[in-house]
Design a protein around this motif. Structure first.
Motif, PDB file in Angstrom:
ATOM      1  N   THR A 295       0.834  -1.202   0.000  1.00 45.78           N
ATOM      2  CA  THR A 295       0.000   0.000   0.000  1.00 45.78           C
ATOM      3  C   THR A 295       0.870   1.254   0.000  1.00 45.78           C
ATOM      4  N   GLU A 296       1.976   1.222   0.720  1.00 47.17           N
ATOM      5  CA  GLU A 296       2.902   2.357   0.723  1.00 47.17           C
ATOM      6  C   GLU A 296       3.492   2.568  -0.668  1.00 47.17           C
ATOM      7  N   ASP A 297       3.837   1.472  -1.344  1.00 51.54           N
ATOM      8  CA  ASP A 297       4.384   1.577  -2.702  1.00 51.54           C
ATOM      9  C   ASP A 297       3.382   2.222  -3.657  1.00 51.54           C
ATOM     10  N   TYR A 298       2.125   1.848  -3.545  1.00 53.14           N
ATOM     11  CA  TYR A 298       1.099   2.445  -4.399  1.00 53.14           C
ATOM     12  C   TYR A 298       0.946   3.934  -4.119  1.00 53.14           C
ATOM     13  N   LEU A 299       0.909   4.313  -2.849  1.00 55.20           N
ATOM     14  CA  LEU A 299       0.777   5.734  -2.519  1.00 55.20           C
ATOM     15  C   LEU A 299       1.959   6.527  -3.069  1.00 55.20           C
ATOM     16  N   GLU A 300       3.148   5.980  -2.910  1.00 55.94           N
ATOM     17  CA  GLU A 300       4.344   6.651  -3.441  1.00 55.94           C
ATOM     18  C   GLU A 300       4.269   6.755  -4.966  1.00 55.94           C
ATOM     19  N   ALA A 301       3.837   5.690  -5.626  1.00 57.06           N
ATOM     20  CA  ALA A 301       3.740   5.690  -7.086  1.00 57.06           C
ATOM     21  C   ALA A 301       2.718   6.721  -7.572  1.00 57.06           C
ATOM     22  N   ILE A 302       1.599   6.821  -6.877  1.00 61.45           N
ATOM     23  CA  ILE A 302       0.595   7.823  -7.239  1.00 61.45           C
ATOM     24  C   ILE A 302       1.203   9.222  -7.150  1.00 61.45           C
ATOM     25  N   LEU A 303       1.966   9.468  -6.083  1.00 59.74           N
ATOM     26  CA  LEU A 303       2.618  10.769  -5.915  1.00 59.74           C
ATOM     27  C   LEU A 303       3.617  11.029  -7.038  1.00 59.74           C
ATOM     28  N   VAL A 304       4.460  10.054  -7.324  1.00 64.10           N
ATOM     29  CA  VAL A 304       5.489  10.221  -8.361  1.00 64.10           C
ATOM     30  C   VAL A 304       4.847  10.511  -9.714  1.00 64.10           C
ATOM     31  N   VAL A 305       3.829   9.749 -10.082  1.00 62.05           N
ATOM     32  CA  VAL A 305       3.151   9.963 -11.362  1.00 62.05           C
ATOM     33  C   VAL A 305       2.469  11.328 -11.374  1.00 62.05           C
ATOM     34  N   SER A 306       1.825  11.691 -10.265  1.00 63.05           N
ATOM     35  CA  SER A 306       1.139  12.984 -10.183  1.00 63.05           C
ATOM     36  C   SER A 306       2.119  14.148 -10.321  1.00 63.05           C
ATOM     37  N   LEU A 307       3.279  14.016  -9.697  1.00 60.65           N
ATOM     38  CA  LEU A 307       4.280  15.079  -9.794  1.00 60.65           C
ATOM     39  C   LEU A 307       4.812  15.207 -11.220  1.00 60.65           C
ATOM     40  N   GLU A 308       4.919  14.082 -11.900  1.00 63.91           N
ATOM     41  CA  GLU A 308       5.450  14.072 -13.260  1.00 63.91           C
ATOM     42  C   GLU A 308       4.430  14.571 -14.283  1.00 63.91           C
ATOM     43  N   LYS A 309       3.179  14.124 -14.156  1.00 64.63           N
ATOM     44  CA  LYS A 309       2.167  14.399 -15.178  1.00 64.63           C
ATOM     45  C   LYS A 309       1.097  15.394 -14.754  1.00 64.63           C
ATOM     46  N   GLY A 310       0.998  15.640 -13.457  1.00 65.40           N
ATOM     47  CA  GLY A 310      -0.064  16.508 -12.965  1.00 65.40           C
ATOM     48  C   GLY A 310      -1.326  15.747 -12.596  1.00 65.40           C
ATOM     49  N   TYR A 311      -1.360  14.465 -12.896  1.00 58.87           N
ATOM     50  CA  TYR A 311      -2.492  13.588 -12.583  1.00 58.87           C
ATOM     51  C   TYR A 311      -1.968  12.155 -12.540  1.00 58.87           C
ATOM     52  N   ALA A 312      -2.758  11.222 -11.999  1.00 61.88           N
ATOM     53  CA  ALA A 312      -2.351   9.815 -11.956  1.00 61.88           C
ATOM     54  C   ALA A 312      -3.483   8.953 -12.491  1.00 61.88           C
ATOM     55  N   LYS A 313      -3.209   8.276 -13.577  1.00 57.03           N
ATOM     56  CA  LYS A 313      -4.160   7.336 -14.178  1.00 57.03           C
ATOM     57  C   LYS A 313      -3.730   5.917 -13.825  1.00 57.03           C
ATOM     58  N   THR A 314      -4.682   5.016 -13.899  1.00 57.11           N
ATOM     59  CA  THR A 314      -4.437   3.612 -13.565  1.00 57.11           C
ATOM     60  C   THR A 314      -3.253   3.054 -14.352  1.00 57.11           C
ATOM     61  N   ARG A 315      -3.253   3.272 -15.658  1.00 60.88           N
ATOM     62  CA  ARG A 315      -2.206   2.679 -16.507  1.00 60.88           C
ATOM     63  C   ARG A 315      -0.815   3.196 -16.146  1.00 60.88           C
ATOM     64  N   ASP A 316      -0.722   4.470 -15.747  1.00 63.33           N
ATOM     65  CA  ASP A 316       0.579   5.049 -15.411  1.00 63.33           C
ATOM     66  C   ASP A 316       1.128   4.468 -14.105  1.00 63.33           C
ATOM     67  N   VAL A 317       0.258   4.348 -13.121  1.00 63.38           N
ATOM     68  CA  VAL A 317       0.682   3.766 -11.838  1.00 63.38           C
ATOM     69  C   VAL A 317       1.040   2.297 -12.037  1.00 63.38           C
ATOM     70  N   ALA A 318       0.222   1.576 -12.802  1.00 64.45           N
ATOM     71  CA  ALA A 318       0.496   0.156 -13.079  1.00 64.45           C
ATOM     72  C   ALA A 318       1.847  -0.012 -13.776  1.00 64.45           C
ATOM     73  N   ALA A 319       2.121   0.850 -14.748  1.00 61.27           N
ATOM     74  CA  ALA A 319       3.391   0.769 -15.478  1.00 61.27           C
ATOM     75  C   ALA A 319       4.568   1.044 -14.556  1.00 61.27           C
ATOM     76  N   LEU A 320       4.454   2.051 -13.706  1.00 59.15           N
ATOM     77  CA  LEU A 320       5.547   2.384 -12.789  1.00 59.15           C
ATOM     78  C   LEU A 320       5.843   1.237 -11.834  1.00 59.15           C
ATOM     79  N   LEU A 321       4.801   0.571 -11.362  1.00 61.71           N
ATOM     80  CA  LEU A 321       4.980  -0.533 -10.410  1.00 61.71           C
ATOM     81  C   LEU A 321       5.154  -1.892 -11.081  1.00 61.71           C
ATOM     82  N   ALA A 322       5.049  -1.932 -12.407  1.00 58.53           N
ATOM     83  CA  ALA A 322       5.164  -3.176 -13.177  1.00 58.53           C
ATOM     84  C   ALA A 322       4.135  -4.207 -12.703  1.00 58.53           C
TER      85      ALA A 322
END
Length: 146
Positions: A15-42
């Motif tokens: 759960t911590e990894d997902y929260l961190e991934a959402i933050l990282v994607v949001s900081l990079e793109k301005g938003y976090a979509k399912t596919r982006d978080v899934a790709a980051l976490l493989a």
């Protein structure tokens, strides 16, 4: 499985990894979509959606099907803490000569396990060694590694 607690919420490493991934994607793109978080976490988009639903029920994110996710205040606080821990450990590992890929992988493992006091001490050391007036120490460290 390692589990931490935050304001009465039980958080796993996952759960911590997902929260961190959402933050990282949001900081990079301005938003976090399912596919982006899934790709980051493989991971698969379907397992990402399952976790989004769980995190939404915990009150850590706001999940809107087909629109993505937004961190709520508690989720943002946790995500920032995990990202700070990761960045601190990554910078330390790079400082001692570990290559980027290994440093990133190891920081991911360590960020969940180390005590807050240890992270704080490592952060202070990295900050100290990063000062301009400490280039001699860094040169000594490079020679030591060689």
């Amino acid at each position: 499985m390692m589990m931490t607690s935050y304001r009465g919420k039980k958080l796993t490493r996952k759960t911590e990894d997902y929260l961190e991934a959402i933050l990282v994607v949001s900081l990079e793109k301005g938003y976090a979509k399912t596919r982006d978080v899934a790709a980051l976490l493989a991971v698969t988009p379907s397992s990402t959606v399952e976790m989004f639903i769980k995190l939404d029920k915990m009150g850590l994110i706001e999940y809107r099907k087909y629109e993505g996710v937004r961190l709520k205040s508690d989720g943002l606080e946790i995500a920032r803490t995990i990202k700070f821990r990761h960045d601190t450990l990554f910078n330390f590992l790079r400082l001692i000569g570990v290559n980027n890929d290994i440093a990133d992988r190891d920081a991911c493992k360590m960020e969940h396990e180390l005590d807050r006091e240890t992270i704080s001490a490592i952060d202070s050391l990295v900050d100290f060694l990063g000062r301009d007036d400490n280039t001699g120490i860094l040169n000594d460290l490079k020679r030591y590694r060689e």
